[in-house]
Scaffold this active site. Sequence first.
Site, PDB file in Angstrom:
ATOM      1  N   GLU A 250       0.883  -1.166   0.000  1.00 11.76           N
ATOM      2  CA  GLU A 250       0.000   0.000   0.000  1.00 11.76           C
ATOM      3  C   GLU A 250       0.917   1.211   0.000  1.00 11.76           C
ATOM      4  OE1 GLU A 250      -1.694   2.965   0.677  1.00 11.76           O
ATOM      5  OE2 GLU A 250      -2.227   2.369   2.721  1.00 11.76           O
ATOM      6  N   CYS A 284      -2.288   8.744   2.854  1.00  6.76           N
ATOM      7  CA  CYS A 284      -2.009   8.256   1.499  1.00  6.76           C
ATOM      8  C   CYS A 284      -3.157   8.563   0.548  1.00  6.76           C
ATOM      9  CB  CYS A 284      -1.702   6.761   1.524  1.00  6.76           C
ATOM     10  SG  CYS A 284      -2.997   5.807   2.315  1.00  6.76           S
TER      11      CYS A 284
HETATM   12  P1  NAD Z   1      10.436   6.794   4.012  1.00  2.00           P
HETATM   13  O1  NAD Z   1      10.037   6.641   2.597  1.00  2.00           O
HETATM   14  O2  NAD Z   1      11.850   6.564   4.357  1.00  2.00           O
HETATM   15  O3  NAD Z   1       9.582   5.851   4.978  1.00  2.00           O
HETATM   16  C1  NAD Z   1       8.244   5.483   4.740  1.00  2.00           C
HETATM   17  C2  NAD Z   1       7.960   4.313   5.709  1.00  2.00           C
HETATM   18  O4  NAD Z   1       8.739   3.191   5.332  1.00  2.00           O
HETATM   19  C3  NAD Z   1       8.356   4.594   7.165  1.00  2.00           C
HETATM   20  O5  NAD Z   1       7.381   4.025   8.009  1.00  2.00           O
HETATM   21  C4  NAD Z   1       9.701   3.890   7.335  1.00  2.00           C
HETATM   22  O6  NAD Z   1       9.909   3.432   8.661  1.00  2.00           O
HETATM   23  C5  NAD Z   1       9.583   2.729   6.392  1.00  2.00           C
HETATM   24  N1  NAD Z   1      10.833   2.303   5.800  1.00  2.00           N
HETATM   25  C6  NAD Z   1      11.765   3.083   5.219  1.00  2.00           C
HETATM   26  N2  NAD Z   1      12.784   2.340   4.748  1.00  2.00           N
HETATM   27  C7  NAD Z   1      12.480   1.050   5.027  1.00  2.00           C
HETATM   28  C8  NAD Z   1      13.127  -0.194   4.782  1.00  2.00           C
HETATM   29  N3  NAD Z   1      14.279  -0.276   4.128  1.00  2.00           N
HETATM   30  N4  NAD Z   1      12.537  -1.324   5.235  1.00  2.00           N
HETATM   31  C9  NAD Z   1      11.354  -1.272   5.888  1.00  2.00           C
HETATM   32  N5  NAD Z   1      10.689  -0.128   6.124  1.00  2.00           N
HETATM   33  C10 NAD Z   1      11.239   1.024   5.697  1.00  2.00           C
HETATM   34  O7  NAD Z   1      10.154   8.264   4.436  1.00  2.00           O
HETATM   35  P2  NAD Z   1       9.296   9.025   5.503  1.00  2.00           P
HETATM   36  O8  NAD Z   1       9.964  10.344   5.668  1.00  2.00           O
HETATM   37  O9  NAD Z   1       9.022   8.240   6.745  1.00  2.00           O
HETATM   38  O10 NAD Z   1       7.948   9.238   4.721  1.00  2.00           O
HETATM   39  C11 NAD Z   1       8.034  10.000   3.530  1.00  2.00           C
HETATM   40  C12 NAD Z   1       7.124   9.543   2.494  1.00  2.00           C
HETATM   41  O11 NAD Z   1       6.601   8.243   2.709  1.00  2.00           O
HETATM   42  C13 NAD Z   1       5.920  10.428   2.445  1.00  2.00           C
HETATM   43  O12 NAD Z   1       6.191  11.554   1.678  1.00  2.00           O
HETATM   44  C14 NAD Z   1       4.892   9.543   1.813  1.00  2.00           C
HETATM   45  O13 NAD Z   1       5.011   9.644   0.421  1.00  2.00           O
HETATM   46  C15 NAD Z   1       5.286   8.159   2.207  1.00  2.00           C
HETATM   47  N6  NAD Z   1       4.427   7.581   3.258  1.00  2.00           N
HETATM   48  C16 NAD Z   1       3.322   6.929   2.838  1.00  2.00           C
HETATM   49  C17 NAD Z   1       2.471   6.398   3.766  1.00  2.00           C
HETATM   50  C18 NAD Z   1       1.220   5.683   3.331  1.00  2.00           C
HETATM   51  O14 NAD Z   1       0.280   5.602   4.096  1.00  2.00           O
HETATM   52  N7  NAD Z   1       1.189   5.095   2.137  1.00  2.00           N
HETATM   53  C19 NAD Z   1       2.742   6.529   5.118  1.00  2.00           C
HETATM   54  C20 NAD Z   1       3.907   7.193   5.532  1.00  2.00           C
HETATM   55  C21 NAD Z   1       4.749   7.708   4.570  1.00  2.00           C
END
Ligand code: NAD
Length: 476
Positions: A250, A284
């Site tokens: 998702e 999202c």
């Molecule tokens: P990010 O892309 O680094 O992280 C997004 C999520 O993924 C976080 O919960 C993080 O803990 C997890 N994550 C990151 N790298 C991972 C890995 N290698 N293995 C497992 N999990 C990992 O960045 P962020 O600053 O936390 O969020 C930024 C962007 O993420 C937002 O701009 C948005 O686009 C997206 N986001 C989407 C949702 C959603 O509901 N689809 C939720 C949170 C963030």
Amino acid sequence: MSDYPALSMIIAGEHVTGGGRRTHAVVNPATGEVIGHLPLADPADLDRALDAAARGFARWRRSSAAERAHVLEGAARLLLERQDMIARNAVREQGKTLAEARVEVLMVVGLFRFYAGECQRIYGRTLVRPAGQRSTVTHAPVGPVAAFAPWNFPIGNPGRKLGAPIAAGCSVILKSAEETPASALAVLQALLDAGLPGDVAQAVFGVPDEVSRHLLASPVIRKLSFTGSTVVGKHLARLATDNMLRTTLELGGHGPVLVFGDADIERALDTVVPHKLRNAGQVCVSPTRFLVEESVFDRFATGFAARAGATRVGDGLDPAAQMGPMANARRPEAMDRLIGDATAQGARLLTGGARVGNHGYFFAPTVLAQVPQSAAIMNEEPFGPVAIINPLPDEAAMIAEANRLPYGLAAYAWTEDARRQRRLAEDIEAGMIGLNTTMIAGADAPFGGVKWSGHGAEDGPEGLHACLVTKTVHEG
Ligand code: NAD
């Protein structure tokens, strides 16, 4: 701060903390203050969790539907009893308003109750065969699930990651976001207190890349479930390929909202503005690109900016606040970059555009109009309290812009024309479409996207079936 709970991992039913492990400082986004220290897993912790998940699956796959339903219903009751405490801690670690956090608890209560019923309806079928032969199709739990939940719905996302696997008879290792651990732990604790064996569902935290590589490389894990950004989702999907894991992804979105001249504009504005600012836009399915027919553009943009500008921003625990801070320091930085780029390219700033106050991560509700397609915010998921409002000449242009991006999670349209509603439902590329409504989720409704927004669904019967594999047995 005082009643924010002590933090731990929960491995094989035991609270794991200390022991010289690395820690992550949990910050209240309304104040910038550290409110807790979260222990992070080392490889030995993850191996213990994997061993337990294998044992848990061997046991839970044989559980009766009644046993699963009993746990899910019991957890739902406990979550309701603990609603206020859980919601307050979610606000402290994530920032959203208390009213929103309370609704999030109810979302998990509803989902657990739905799955308590749905797990009793995992039907198979018997095929028509000549006398003496028999062929049966059954649905078996997929196996131990590695589930990764982000920080934006600190209660709801863990609820989704745990509810469906437990209903299906799987075990699950949850790694929720390190920014919001107390909420995830509260959801898991409710399940354990309701009688779920400790090796069936566990919570680990850590350096995300270390944890996901370790878990997904293990032969114990049979399914990856991830909610988060598209870039991380693609990375994890690649890792999952090595062990041919089932996946539910998702991922990001960039929700278009098509507003036509025949729409009830006041009702649309009264509905979409609070929806845009819910959780400070860190959702999202947040509406992001408002594509408005030229005849009503000025009225819609003016009405939107007036409502957004009047929104009270403050600490989510303050009952007067209508929007809390952003969840972490990365988000206001992203807002500054995206808004600065858009205005430098000619976008009009109708309201907001700046941080609020001098502590925490508050950002003003912001409206940008006439944003050129080349601006980064027209192409990147904003994930913040920023609305883009652009005029478009006709339905064809609006649909083309809605479908231009590789994302396809949520889309919305406002029109009173029934024939047009049907065309939009057919032609817009999205997993979920709201016509004259922003209510696009429910325990019984599949939630998920298409294209780069991911695949597979959570919630509904589809969410349960995503945790099952099909087995056909032929008897001669
Ligand atoms: P990010 O892309 O680094 O992280 C997004 C999520 O993924 C976080 O919960 C993080 O803990 C997890 N994550 C990151 N790298 C991972 C890995 N290698 N293995 C497992 N999990 C990992 O960045 P962020 O600053 O936390 O969020 C930024 C962007 O993420 C937002 O701009 C948005 O686009 C997206 N986001 C989407 C949702 C959603 O509901 N689809 C939720 C949170 C963030």
